[in-house]
Write a protein that holds these residues in place. Structure first.
Motif, short mmCIF file in Angstrom:
data_model
loop_
_atom_site.label_atom_id
_atom_site.label_comp_id
_atom_site.label_asym_id
_atom_site.label_seq_id
_atom_site.Cartn_x
_atom_site.Cartn_y
_atom_site.Cartn_z
N GLU A 257 56.68 17.04 70.23
CA GLU A 257 57.17 18.27 70.86
C GLU A 257 56.46 19.49 70.30
O GLU A 257 56.09 20.40 71.05
CB GLU A 257 58.69 18.37 70.64
CG GLU A 257 59.36 19.48 71.43
CD GLU A 257 59.27 20.85 70.77
OE1 GLU A 257 59.36 21.87 71.48
OE2 GLU A 257 59.10 20.90 69.53
N ALA A 258 56.26 19.51 68.98
CA ALA A 258 55.59 20.66 68.36
C ALA A 258 54.16 20.79 68.87
O ALA A 258 53.67 21.90 69.13
CB ALA A 258 55.60 20.50 66.83
N ALA A 262 52.65 23.96 71.04
CA ALA A 262 51.51 24.73 70.56
C ALA A 262 50.36 24.72 71.56
O ALA A 262 49.64 25.71 71.72
CB ALA A 262 51.05 24.20 69.21
N ALA A 263 50.19 23.59 72.25
CA ALA A 263 49.08 23.45 73.19
C ALA A 263 49.43 23.99 74.57
O ALA A 263 48.53 24.18 75.40
CB ALA A 263 48.67 21.98 73.29
N GLY A 264 50.72 24.20 74.85
CA GLY A 264 51.13 24.66 76.17
C GLY A 264 50.98 23.60 77.24
O GLY A 264 50.62 23.90 78.38
N LEU A 265 51.30 22.35 76.88
CA LEU A 265 51.10 21.22 77.78
C LEU A 265 52.43 20.58 78.18
O LEU A 265 53.40 20.61 77.42
CB LEU A 265 50.23 20.15 77.11
CG LEU A 265 48.81 20.57 76.74
CD1 LEU A 265 48.11 19.44 75.98
CD2 LEU A 265 48.01 20.95 78.00
N PRO A 266 52.48 19.97 79.37
CA PRO A 266 53.68 19.24 79.78
C PRO A 266 53.96 18.10 78.79
O PRO A 266 53.05 17.38 78.37
CB PRO A 266 53.33 18.69 81.16
CG PRO A 266 52.19 19.53 81.64
CD PRO A 266 51.43 19.94 80.42
N GLY A 278 62.91 21.04 74.06
CA GLY A 278 61.91 22.09 74.19
C GLY A 278 61.57 22.38 75.64
O GLY A 278 61.79 21.57 76.53
N ARG A 279 61.02 23.57 75.86
CA ARG A 279 60.79 24.04 77.23
C ARG A 279 59.67 23.30 77.96
O ARG A 279 59.57 23.37 79.17
CB ARG A 279 60.51 25.54 77.23
CG ARG A 279 59.25 25.95 76.49
CD ARG A 279 59.01 27.46 76.57
NE ARG A 279 57.78 27.86 75.91
CZ ARG A 279 57.72 28.22 74.63
NH1 ARG A 279 58.83 28.23 73.89
NH2 ARG A 279 56.57 28.57 74.07
N GLU A 280 58.81 22.59 77.22
CA GLU A 280 57.72 21.85 77.87
C GLU A 280 58.16 20.48 78.38
O GLU A 280 57.38 19.78 79.04
CB GLU A 280 56.54 21.67 76.90
CG GLU A 280 55.77 22.94 76.60
CD GLU A 280 56.50 23.84 75.62
OE1 GLU A 280 56.21 25.05 75.59
OE2 GLU A 280 57.38 23.34 74.87
N ALA A 447 67.86 12.59 82.19
CA ALA A 447 68.40 13.33 81.05
C ALA A 447 67.64 14.63 80.83
O ALA A 447 66.42 14.62 80.62
CB ALA A 447 68.33 12.48 79.78
N PRO A 448 68.32 15.77 80.85
CA PRO A 448 67.64 17.05 80.60
C PRO A 448 67.25 17.18 79.14
O PRO A 448 67.74 16.44 78.28
CB PRO A 448 68.70 18.08 80.98
CG PRO A 448 69.99 17.38 80.77
CD PRO A 448 69.76 15.95 81.11
N ALA A 449 66.36 18.12 78.85
CA ALA A 449 65.92 18.36 77.47
C ALA A 449 67.12 18.70 76.60
O ALA A 449 67.92 19.57 76.94
CB ALA A 449 64.90 19.49 77.44
#
Length: 596
Positions: A257-258, A262-266, A278-280, A447-449
């Motif tokens: 997740e981290a 940091a990379a801005g990836l799905p 997390g939002r990704e 299942a949501p994040a």
């Protein structure tokens, strides 16, 4: 400790367990047996000294999975004491799971001495090296003996050496190998135990070992679990605007997740990954991988952990137009790694380059997120009352609203409603254990994040040992020093066949803890997981039902009563919602007759 009045077996056993205590071991699992009595009695003395938490299990197969649960929760192995013969063989299922899932495990298997081997002596078999194909280390230890009143401490019989090397191998701290099972095959000869007159000395010794362990922990509060150190050539550095995704399978943990953040990836995180927050996070990733305008555009996949829940992930990793990078800190040790294409680049670690601009991929991430949120709204079982109808001034409108609400509360419980309700009702201080049933795949799809402590035996994805594993997790989490962690409840999502396969693990012997654990049994009367396979369409219906679906009509309420577990039957949405708000005070089974 040495004396001609003491049995060599007992002196050796006490010193071995005391050294385990010094090295940070907190839990010991014991199965009854004659040849292993010195170890079992030493474990009881260690518990009396408050140096170890002793867990007694009747069945060695259950004991193995209970210890697996302890290790999953704590990160430390819970040594398992068993006698010789078939007792050792019954550990094999848990050993296989520990090997594949990279969970530390330490087997203390008692054996006949050399002079009783090879002559068909009772309960003697070839158990030394039985787990060699899976063990990180395996050693056949000769029977302890005294010479001139002192315990012999040669290369194979020194307790401190055995513990030091055994723990290092089990924890994956030696040779770069991942964590896994270790077997110390311990021979004992008559007298098999004897400590008369020395009990107080033994307890004092365990108390001293516990104090030493506490001092070590105070000096080094955080154990180094970083794994092998990677050089720059063995690190993937992400940079640029490649249309990449991060895949997180079982064991991936928060590192995945981290990295995605940091990379801005799905982040395509399985529900068992420990990274589904997390939002990704993309919950409906399996569906979106098949979308040509989203998953079809993927150029690179960066894999953490061991993905097992969908067919779409392996298919993505086999695509010729997808560059695959696998992150596995143990690949240099010769350990197997995830590589369906057999052409992936495999490295020990990953990082995001300082010059990488995650903002450049906002469109790529946004396409996944927008589509995922739409699918989540479509699939969610969460009921949101129609507030406009509830506040309508007209009698007919309010009456219609009331009838609708009543009908929804009486709605039968489906798999989707069950798993999403339990997921949303589980908090960070709780634990969620998911069996290898249809339920885990249903939950993975919707299942949501959410930062939830999830455990599942996905090393081999077998249904064996789920109840025992969950009990190991429940007991040790609720005995934790951290009050917040200890306050949690362990919930289990399990199918009827997985429960029946491990029904013996419901036995809680006198003196054993009765933890706060809810076992949610989705009862559909058999193995409906096979209904989705091609064989269901091609095989004779009666033959398929008999040998694949295996229908069952077990009275779950009677099973719960036999093992003295509380029992509830939940059939509607309102009953399920009410149950999930009630306090949990001990072990209970919740049966849900599924609505198809």
């Amino acid at each position: 400790m040495s004396s001609a009045q003491l049995a060599a077996a007992s002196v050796f056993a006490v010193e071995l367990l005391a050294e385990l205590v010094r090295r940070g071991v907190r839990d010991l699992v014991v199965c009854p047996g004659s040849r292993s009595q010195a170890l079992a009695l030493a474990g009881a003395a260690a518990q009396h000294a408050d140096a170890l938490r002793l867990h007694v299990k009747l069945d060695e197969r259950s004991a193995g999975f209970f210890a697996l649960g302890v290790a999953r929760e704590t990160g430390m192995p819970a040594p398992i004491v068993v006698t010789s013969g078939t007792a050792v063989a019954n550990l094999m299922p848990a050993v296989l799971e520990a090997h594949e899932a990279r969970v530390p495990m330490l087997l203390l298997t008692a054996d006949r001495p050399e002079e009783l081997r090879g002559i068909r002596s009772n309960q003697a078999t070839h158990q030394a090296g039985l787990f060699d194909a899976f063990a990180r280390w395996s050693v056949d230890v000769p029977a302890p003996e005294f010479v001139d009143g002192d315990l012999v401490r040669d290369a194979l019989r020194d307790p401190a050496t055995l513990v030091t090397r055994g723990l290092a191998a089990a924890l994956g701290a030696s040779g770069g190998k991942p964590a896994g099972p270790v077997q110390l095959n311990l021979s004992f000869r008559d007298p098999l135990s004897g400590t008369a007159g020395f009990e107080r000395m033994i307890v004092a010794g365990f108390e001293a070992a516990a104090r030493e362990a506490a001092e070590r922990a105070a000096q080094h509060p955080e154990p180094d679990e970083s794994g092998p150190i990677a050089d720059d050539a063995d690190v993937y550095e992400h940079a640029g605007d490649a249309l990449a995704v991060v895949i997180a399978g079982a064991g991936a943990g928060p590192e995945a997740e981290a990295f995605a953040q940091a990379a801005g990836l799905p982040l395509l995180a399985e529900v068992v990954s420990g990274a589904r927050f997390g939002r990704e996070t993309i919950a409906a990733y399996a569906t979106l991988i098949d979308d040509p305008q989203i998953g079809g555009l993927t150029e690179r996949a960066i894999v953490f952990g061991h993905p097992t829940l969908t067919r779409q992930i392996p298919q993505l990793l086999r695509r010729d137009d997808v560059d695959v990078v696998v992150i596995d800190p143990h690949h240099r040790s010769g350990a197997e790694y995830v590589d369906p294409s057999r052409g992936a680049r495999v490295v020990s670690a990953a990082r995001v380059a300082p010059e990488h601009d995650a903002r450049a991929l906002r469109g790529w991430l946004g396409a996944w997120v927008v589509a995922d949120r739409a699918l989540q709204r479509e699939r969610s079982t969460v009921h949101e009352p129609d507030l406009e109808a509830a506040l309508a001034p007209g009698y007919k409108e309010r009456n219609a609203y009331a009838r609708t609400e009543v009908a929804i509360m009486r709605e039968p419980v489906s798999r989707e409603l069950l798993v999403e309700s339990v997921w949303r009702g589980t908090w960070p201080h709780d634990r969620l254990v998911i069996a290898a049933s249809r339920l885990v795949r249903v939950l993975d799809a919707l299942a949501p994040a959410r930062r939830v402590g999830v455990h599942a035996n996905r090393g081999l994805a077998g249904i064996d040992g789920t109840v025992a594993t969950a009990l190991g997790i429940a007991v040790t989490s609720q005995l934790a020093d951290d009050p917040a962690r200890a306050a949690g409840t362990t919930r289990v999502l399990i199918g009827d066949l997985a429960l029946l396969h491990d029904a013996g693990s419901l036995l809680l012997l006198e003196g054993e803890p009765r933890p706060r654990i809810q076992v949610f049994v989705a009862n559909d009367g058999g193995g409906t997981i096979f209904d989705g396979l091609e064989v269901a369409e091609t095989a004779d219906a009666d033959a398929f039902a008999r040998v694949m679906r295996t229908p069952q009509r077990v009275d779950i309420a009677s099973l719960a009563a036999a093992y003295e577990w509380a029992y509830r039957r939940v059939a509607t949405r309102s009953e399920l919602e009410r149950l999930l708000t009630e306090p949990v005070t001990g072990p209970s089974i919740v049966e849900i007759p599924l609505a198809e």
